[in-house]
Design an enzyme around this catalytic site. Structure first.
Site, PDB file in Angstrom:
ATOM      1  N   MET A  53       0.825  -1.188  -0.163  1.00 13.51           N
ATOM      2  CA  MET A  53       0.093   0.122  -0.145  1.00 13.51           C
ATOM      3  C   MET A  53       1.042   1.247  -0.064  1.00 13.51           C
ATOM      4  SD  MET A  53      -1.638  -0.591   4.027  1.00 13.51           S
ATOM      5  CE  MET A  53      -1.804  -2.159   3.402  1.00 13.51           C
ATOM      6  N   SER A  54       0.393   2.122  -0.793  1.00 14.94           N
ATOM      7  CA  SER A  54       1.441   3.312  -1.083  1.00 14.94           C
ATOM      8  C   SER A  54       1.395   4.232   0.230  1.00 14.94           C
ATOM      9  CB  SER A  54       0.930   3.881  -2.316  1.00 14.94           C
ATOM     10  OG  SER A  54      -0.267   4.349  -2.327  1.00 14.94           O
ATOM     11  N   THR A  55       0.564   4.207   0.964  1.00 14.17           N
ATOM     12  CA  THR A  55       0.320   5.289   1.858  1.00 14.17           C
ATOM     13  C   THR A  55       0.087   4.753   3.423  1.00 14.17           C
ATOM     14  OG1 THR A  55      -2.209   5.864   1.842  1.00 14.17           O
ATOM     15  CG2 THR A  55      -0.500   7.233   0.491  1.00 14.17           C
ATOM     16  N   GLN A  63      -3.568   4.065   4.360  1.00 16.69           N
ATOM     17  CA  GLN A  63      -4.354   2.932   4.127  1.00 16.69           C
ATOM     18  C   GLN A  63      -4.338   1.653   5.205  1.00 16.69           C
ATOM     19  OE1 GLN A  63      -2.244   2.891   0.211  1.00 16.69           O
ATOM     20  NE2 GLN A  63      -4.306   1.930  -0.605  1.00 16.69           N
TER      21      GLN A  63
END
Length: 237
Positions: A11-13, A16
């Site tokens: 997950m990029s952040t 999340q």
């Protein structure tokens, strides 16, 4: 013996992570492994949290890159399964880079399972339709990330252009405070006086511990969210 399955979660952040993404991806992997008689290797932490796949950082410096090295070194058994929510968890790079990575995993002897549709891309037997489908999915993911990046960049550039009219954030040195109109900062006289006193004391040769001890003695409160005693040493060392 059961074939081994490895759940890859990206997950990029970290926002999340605080949501439902981690639980959803983990649970989907467990369910698929149980339904398909696979041994899910849960002590192998294959996660890239807060890492974007748009520039390939998850391969260059993340867990996915570490996994590929282990595959190539023979430490991950050939015929294993890599479980991912969707192909855009693996890569959001350009279609050429993403397809190269996709084929590299298959050619290394690892099957790829996309949990969202339970589709299996099999090593050694991925047909032309599978390859075209993977290219389309990852190309779309790249374009989505590229568009988002451009929009965010344009928004911040617009904010920077108007910085003289409105400050971007309330964050500032703790002896300043943003005015209500958000156009300028004002000095906080009581804190300014303390900061000046600290620098004056330091200029005479006193160390951070000695300065902090003196301020604590007269009950000078720390700035921000700290608690007494004042710990200047951690800020000045």
């Amino acid at each position: 013996m059961k074939s081994k399955a490895y759940s890859y979660i990206r997950m990029s952040t970290e926002i999340q992570l605080r949501g439902d993404s981690l639980r959803r991806q983990s649970e989907a992997s467990r369910t698929y492994a149980a339904e398909n008689d696979l041994e899910l290797v849960e002590d192998f932490k294959l996660e890239d949290i807060g890492i974007s796949a748009f520039h390939g950082r998850n391969v260059e410096e993340g867990s996915l890159g570490r996994f590929l090295n282990l595959v190539q070194n023979g430490q991950i058994p050939s015929g294993s399964f890599l479980l991912v929510e969707s192909l855009d968890r693996i890569s959001r790079q350009s279609s050429v880079a993403a397809t190269t990575l996709f084929l590299q995993i298959l050619q290394a002897g690892v099957n790829i399972v996309t949990l969202v549709d339970k589709h299996v891309y099999r090593t050694g037997s991925a047909d032309f339709i599978d390859i075209i489908q993977s290219v389309l999915i990852m190309s779309r993911a790249h374009e989505e990330s590229k568009t988002k990046s451009m929009r965010v960049g344009a928004a911040w550039e617009n904010k920077r252009q108007g910085i003289s009219d409105s400050k971007l954030t309330r964050m500032c040195p703790s002896w300043l405070e943003l005015n209500g109109d958000r156009k300028s900062f004002r000095l906080m006289p009581d804190r300014v006086e303390i900061v000046r006193a600290i620098f004056n004391e330091a200029s005479t040769g006193k160390g951070s511990y000695q300065i902090a001890r003196a301020l604590n003695k007269v009950c000078v409160p720390p700035f921000g969210r700290g608690d007494l005693p004042l710990r200047i040493s951690s800020r000045m060392d």
